[in-house]
Design a protein around this motif. Structure first.
Motif, mmCIF file in Angstrom:
data_model
loop_
_atom_site.group_PDB
_atom_site.id
_atom_site.type_symbol
_atom_site.label_atom_id
_atom_site.label_comp_id
_atom_site.label_asym_id
_atom_site.label_seq_id
_atom_site.Cartn_x
_atom_site.Cartn_y
_atom_site.Cartn_z
ATOM 1 N N VAL A 34 0.835 -1.206 0.000
ATOM 2 C CA VAL A 34 0.000 0.000 0.000
ATOM 3 C C VAL A 34 0.868 1.254 0.000
ATOM 4 O O VAL A 34 1.762 1.397 0.846
ATOM 5 C CB VAL A 34 -0.961 -0.002 1.218
ATOM 6 N N ALA A 35 0.604 2.141 -0.943
ATOM 7 C CA ALA A 35 1.406 3.357 -1.100
ATOM 8 C C ALA A 35 1.241 4.309 0.091
ATOM 9 O O ALA A 35 2.190 4.965 0.500
ATOM 10 C CB ALA A 35 1.011 4.079 -2.384
ATOM 11 N N ASN A 36 0.020 4.392 0.632
ATOM 12 C CA ASN A 36 -0.239 5.310 1.746
ATOM 13 C C ASN A 36 -0.947 4.570 2.896
ATOM 14 O O ASN A 36 -2.137 4.769 3.119
ATOM 15 C CB ASN A 36 -1.045 6.525 1.280
ATOM 16 N N PRO A 37 -0.194 3.693 3.578
ATOM 17 C CA PRO A 37 -0.807 2.813 4.591
ATOM 18 C C PRO A 37 -1.505 3.544 5.734
ATOM 19 O O PRO A 37 -2.411 3.001 6.350
ATOM 20 C CB PRO A 37 0.359 1.982 5.110
ATOM 21 N N ASP A 38 -1.101 4.796 6.006
ATOM 22 C CA ASP A 38 -1.730 5.550 7.100
ATOM 23 C C ASP A 38 -3.217 5.809 6.841
ATOM 24 O O ASP A 38 -3.973 6.101 7.773
ATOM 25 C CB ASP A 38 -0.994 6.881 7.330
ATOM 26 N N LEU A 39 -3.652 5.699 5.574
ATOM 27 C CA LEU A 39 -5.055 5.971 5.247
ATOM 28 C C LEU A 39 -5.921 4.713 5.202
ATOM 29 O O LEU A 39 -7.126 4.797 4.960
ATOM 30 C CB LEU A 39 -5.147 6.688 3.892
ATOM 31 N N ILE A 40 -5.309 3.533 5.434
ATOM 32 C CA ILE A 40 -6.085 2.286 5.363
ATOM 33 C C ILE A 40 -7.171 2.293 6.427
ATOM 34 O O ILE A 40 -6.901 2.527 7.599
ATOM 35 C CB ILE A 40 -5.177 1.045 5.599
ATOM 36 N N LYS A 41 -8.403 2.060 5.985
ATOM 37 C CA LYS A 41 -9.477 1.793 6.931
ATOM 38 C C LYS A 41 -10.627 1.111 6.206
ATOM 39 O O LYS A 41 -10.725 1.188 4.980
ATOM 40 C CB LYS A 41 -9.934 3.061 7.649
ATOM 41 N N LYS A 42 -11.475 0.441 6.952
ATOM 42 C CA LYS A 42 -12.612 -0.267 6.377
ATOM 43 C C LYS A 42 -13.461 0.729 5.585
ATOM 44 O O LYS A 42 -13.628 1.871 6.006
ATOM 45 C CB LYS A 42 -13.423 -0.897 7.513
ATOM 46 N N ASP A 43 -13.975 0.295 4.454
ATOM 47 C CA ASP A 43 -14.841 1.084 3.556
ATOM 48 C C ASP A 43 -14.114 2.181 2.782
ATOM 49 O O ASP A 43 -14.749 2.935 2.042
ATOM 50 C CB ASP A 43 -16.026 1.720 4.322
ATOM 51 N N ALA A 44 -12.779 2.279 2.924
ATOM 52 C CA ALA A 44 -12.036 3.283 2.156
ATOM 53 C C ALA A 44 -11.986 2.844 0.692
ATOM 54 O O ALA A 44 -11.868 1.648 0.393
ATOM 55 C CB ALA A 44 -10.635 3.445 2.706
ATOM 56 N N ALA A 45 -12.084 3.807 -0.198
ATOM 57 C CA ALA A 45 -11.975 3.522 -1.637
ATOM 58 C C ALA A 45 -10.495 3.411 -1.994
ATOM 59 O O ALA A 45 -9.670 4.149 -1.459
ATOM 60 C CB ALA A 45 -12.638 4.628 -2.435
ATOM 61 N N VAL A 46 -10.184 2.477 -2.881
ATOM 62 C CA VAL A 46 -8.788 2.266 -3.282
ATOM 63 C C VAL A 46 -8.693 2.048 -4.795
ATOM 64 O O VAL A 46 -9.675 1.704 -5.446
ATOM 65 C CB VAL A 46 -8.173 1.016 -2.584
ATOM 66 N N LYS A 63 -3.511 2.034 -3.632
ATOM 67 C CA LYS A 63 -3.525 3.437 -3.194
ATOM 68 C C LYS A 63 -4.878 3.724 -2.575
ATOM 69 O O LYS A 63 -5.915 3.502 -3.202
ATOM 70 C CB LYS A 63 -3.337 4.383 -4.384
ATOM 71 N N VAL A 64 -4.860 4.205 -1.340
ATOM 72 C CA VAL A 64 -6.106 4.582 -0.692
ATOM 73 C C VAL A 64 -6.455 5.993 -1.174
ATOM 74 O O VAL A 64 -5.609 6.879 -1.177
ATOM 75 C CB VAL A 64 -5.972 4.544 0.848
ATOM 76 N N ILE A 65 -7.687 6.180 -1.586
ATOM 77 C CA ILE A 65 -8.115 7.494 -2.088
ATOM 78 C C ILE A 65 -8.484 8.372 -0.892
ATOM 79 O O ILE A 65 -9.345 8.006 -0.109
ATOM 80 C CB ILE A 65 -9.303 7.345 -3.057
ATOM 81 N N PRO A 66 -7.793 9.502 -0.723
ATOM 82 C CA PRO A 66 -8.087 10.365 0.433
ATOM 83 C C PRO A 66 -9.530 10.871 0.397
ATOM 84 O O PRO A 66 -10.090 11.070 -0.665
ATOM 85 C CB PRO A 66 -7.105 11.537 0.290
ATOM 86 N N GLU A 67 -10.083 11.060 1.577
ATOM 87 C CA GLU A 67 -11.477 11.510 1.700
ATOM 88 C C GLU A 67 -11.628 12.949 1.236
ATOM 89 O O GLU A 67 -12.595 13.310 0.603
ATOM 90 C CB GLU A 67 -11.908 11.444 3.178
ATOM 91 N N SER A 68 -10.648 13.765 1.601
ATOM 92 C CA SER A 68 -10.790 15.221 1.425
ATOM 93 C C SER A 68 -10.594 15.622 -0.020
ATOM 94 O O SER A 68 -9.748 16.425 -0.345
ATOM 95 C CB SER A 68 -9.754 15.932 2.274
ATOM 96 N N LYS A 69 -11.363 14.996 -0.886
ATOM 97 C CA LYS A 69 -11.215 15.301 -2.301
ATOM 98 C C LYS A 69 -12.278 16.296 -2.736
ATOM 99 O O LYS A 69 -13.310 15.928 -3.274
ATOM 100 C CB LYS A 69 -11.308 14.005 -3.111
ATOM 101 N N TYR A 70 -12.008 17.546 -2.446
ATOM 102 C CA TYR A 70 -12.919 18.589 -2.883
ATOM 103 C C TYR A 70 -12.152 19.531 -3.775
ATOM 104 O O TYR A 70 -10.956 19.719 -3.610
ATOM 105 C CB TYR A 70 -13.473 19.376 -1.696
ATOM 106 N N ILE A 71 -12.853 20.133 -4.704
ATOM 107 C CA ILE A 71 -12.235 21.108 -5.579
ATOM 108 C C ILE A 71 -13.082 22.373 -5.433
ATOM 109 O O ILE A 71 -14.290 22.289 -5.268
ATOM 110 C CB ILE A 71 -12.200 20.557 -7.029
ATOM 111 N N TYR A 72 -12.426 23.506 -5.404
ATOM 112 C CA TYR A 72 -13.153 24.765 -5.261
ATOM 113 C C TYR A 72 -13.092 25.517 -6.574
ATOM 114 O O TYR A 72 -12.020 25.760 -7.083
ATOM 115 C CB TYR A 72 -12.526 25.610 -4.152
ATOM 116 N N ILE A 73 -14.257 25.842 -7.102
ATOM 117 C CA ILE A 73 -14.314 26.599 -8.355
ATOM 118 C C ILE A 73 -15.201 27.806 -8.121
ATOM 119 O O ILE A 73 -16.376 27.647 -7.800
ATOM 120 C CB ILE A 73 -14.890 25.761 -9.507
ATOM 121 N N ALA A 74 -14.633 28.981 -8.271
ATOM 122 C CA ALA A 74 -15.396 30.227 -8.130
ATOM 123 C C ALA A 74 -16.276 30.183 -6.882
ATOM 124 O O ALA A 74 -17.448 30.522 -6.915
ATOM 125 C CB ALA A 74 -16.239 30.478 -9.384
ATOM 126 N N GLY A 75 -15.697 29.678 -5.797
ATOM 127 C CA GLY A 75 -16.408 29.665 -4.527
ATOM 128 C C GLY A 75 -17.348 28.482 -4.333
ATOM 129 O O GLY A 75 -17.908 28.297 -3.271
#
Length: 162
Positions: A34-46, A63-75
């Motif tokens: 696992v590339a980012n083992p610190d993010l491993i948890k049940k129900d995590a997307a990979v 690779k565990v996909i981080p939760e905080s995947k938000y993008i800000y566009i024009a607010g």
């Protein structure tokens, strides 16, 4: 070919677990793969590379996909996983598109335009406005113009997410 999946089981003390892949199969994976083992948890997307070992289906290059995947566009805050598609197109708009004074909610882009010295435009002159349209899995389409955002920079950012 990389696959997507979800961690269904994780034995922290043993350092291994199982991923349900996009076909519904369970795959064994070990923490060292696992590339980012610190993010491993049940129900995590990979995302992972599928393989087989002596015991059956397994996964590596996880690779565990981080939760905080938000993008800000024009607010606007958009969840990246909700973005289905995006495209850039150009539209002819009247060059002297006036700001609706009744409409007090002004985007920063419009404010900047009203500050920018207006070039003398013929009453019926047109200009080409570049727009970015983002469609979400919920079926909404958000449109941003180059007056509001840097369309090219935003496109790059979106392409890097996929």
């Amino acid at each position: 070919m990389a696959m997507n999946g979800t961690i269904t089981t994780w034995f922290d003390d043993k350092g291994f677990g199982f991923i349900k892949d996009e076909n519904g199969d369970n795959r064994y994976f070990h923490v060292i793969k696992v590339a980012n083992p610190d993010l491993i948890k049940k129900d995590a997307a990979v995302t992972f590379e599928p393989t087989t070992n002596t015991k059956g289906l397994s996964a590596y290059a996880v690779k565990v996909i981080p939760e905080s995947k938000y993008i800000y566009i024009a607010g606007e805050r958009l969840k990246i996983t909700s973005i289905k598609s995006f495209l850039v197109y150009s539209e002819e708009v009247p060059a002297d598109t006036h700001i609706d004074k009744e409409n007090t909610v002004l985007s920063i882009g419009l404010l900047m335009n009203s500050i920018r010295p207006k070039s003398e435009t013929k009453p019926d002159a047109m200009r080409t406005l570049k727009k970015l349209a983002i469609t979400t899995f919920q079926g909404t389409t958000l449109t941003f113009t180059e007056d509001e955002i840097d369309v090219d920079a935003m496109m790059k950012q979106l392409q890097n997410l996929k």
